[in-house]
Design an enzyme around this catalytic site. Structure first.
Site: not given
Length: 261
Positions: A44-47, A71
Site C-alpha cells: 500500500l502507499s503507506e503502512t 503521512c
C-alpha cells in the site's frame, strides 16, 4: 511472532474510496528492516506502525520503498483504529513522530481533525526538468521540504493529465503535487511519488500542508475545501492556523487481520 493489522480507507466515508493505509499496533519497536519488509509486503502507499508510550502515541510511516517524514492519511488511519478498535479513551490523541514532532488528532462527531505543522513553501523557477513529465504544462512552481508543487490552469487539466512516471522519478524530490483551482471545491490536486514506491497516491494528507498555504493566499481565505482527484478520490477540509494546518476527514475500516512472522 504474531501482529495485528488493520486496513483503513482514509479520507472517505465508504470503502473502496479515499486512500488505503495499513496500521500495525506494536508493543515495542521491531528492527527497521522488518518494518520495511511488512510495508513492502502490504504494497500500500503507506503502512503505519505505532507504540503507546504513556500519554503519547509514537508513530512511524513506511511506503513500500522507504520510511517517510510525514503521512496524513496513515495518521488519520491510526487515529481511527485507536478510537474505533483499540479502546482509546478521550477525544484527542497526541502523536509523536521522531521526524515531524507533535501531531494531534481529535474526534468531532463522525469526523477526525488533524493538527499538522505547516510546510515551508517557496516559489521556484519552472524548469524543463519539471515540465517535461507533464502534458499540458504547469504555469507556476513551488517547493516544499520534500516535494514540488506545480500549478495548472483548471481542474480538467488535473483530472486528464498525461504524465511520465519515469521522468518524475528523476526529479530531486520525494514527489510531485499537481494542483489547480477546483470547479466545485476550492482546489483539487494529485500526487505522484514513484521515487518512494508510490506511483500515484490516492489521497495525500501531507501534501495539503503544502497546498493549504498556497491556496489560502491565492483565494484570500484560511478555510478551504479540497478534493484529491485520483481514481479513488478523497475529500478534505483544510484550515490555516498560524504555522499549523488543520485537516479534517473521515475514515472507514476495510480489514482486520493477523501478520505471522
Amino acid at each position: 511472532m504474531e501482529l495485528k493489522i488493520y486496513q483503513v480507507d482514509a479520507f472517505s466515508e465508504k470503502v473502496f474510496r479515499g486512500n488505503p493505509a495499513a496500521v500495525v499496533p506494536l508493543t515495542q519497536w521491531l528492527e527497521d528492516e522488518i518494518l520495511q519488509k511488512i510495508a513492502l509486503e502490504n504494497n500500500l502507499s503507506e503502512t503505519a506502525f505505532y507504540v503507546i508510550d504513556g500519554d503519547r502515541v509514537i508513530l512511524r510511516w513506511f511506503t513500500p520503498g522507504t520510511e517517510v517524514d510525514l503521512c496524513g492519511h496513515a495518521t488519520l488511519a491510526i487515529a481511527h483504529v485507536l478510537f474505533e478498535h483499540e479502546g482509546f479513551e478521550g477525544e484527542e490523541i497526541t502523536f509523536l513522530s521522531p521526524r515531524s514532532g507533535i501531531l494531534k488528532v481529535k474526534k468531532e462527531g463522525s469526523q477526525l481533525v488533524m493538527d499538522f505543522p505547516l510546510d515551508t513553501i517557496q516559489e521556484i523557477e519552472l524548469t524543463d526538468l519539471m515540465t517535461n513529465p507533464f502534458s499540458p504544462k504547469p504555469f507556476q512552481a513551488f517547493k516544499g521540504k520534500t516535494d514540488y508543487i506545480l500549478l495548472f490552469e483548471n481542474e480538467s487539466q488535473i483530472r486528464n493529465l498525461d504524465f511520465d512516471l519515469a521522468q518524475i522519478a528523476t526529479l530531486p524530490v520525494r514527489g510531485v503535487i499537481v494542483t489547480s483551482k477546483g470547479d466545485h471545491v476550492d482546489f483539487v490536486s494529485r500526487f505522484f511519488g514513484p521515487k518512494v514506491g508510490v506511483p500515484e497516491d490516492p489521497v495525500t494528507g501531507s501534501a495539503h500542508t503544502s497546498l493549504t498555504p498556497i491556496w489560502a493566499e491565492k483565494l484570500g481565505k484560511n478555510e478551504l475545501t479540497a478534493v484529491q482527484v485520483s481514481p479513488r478520490e478523497g475529500k478534505l477540509g483544510c484550515k490555516l492556523v498560524g504555522d499549523r494546518v488543520i485537516l479534517t476527514g473521515n475514515a472507514v475500516t476495510f480489514l482486520i487481520g493477523r501478520i505471522f512472522i
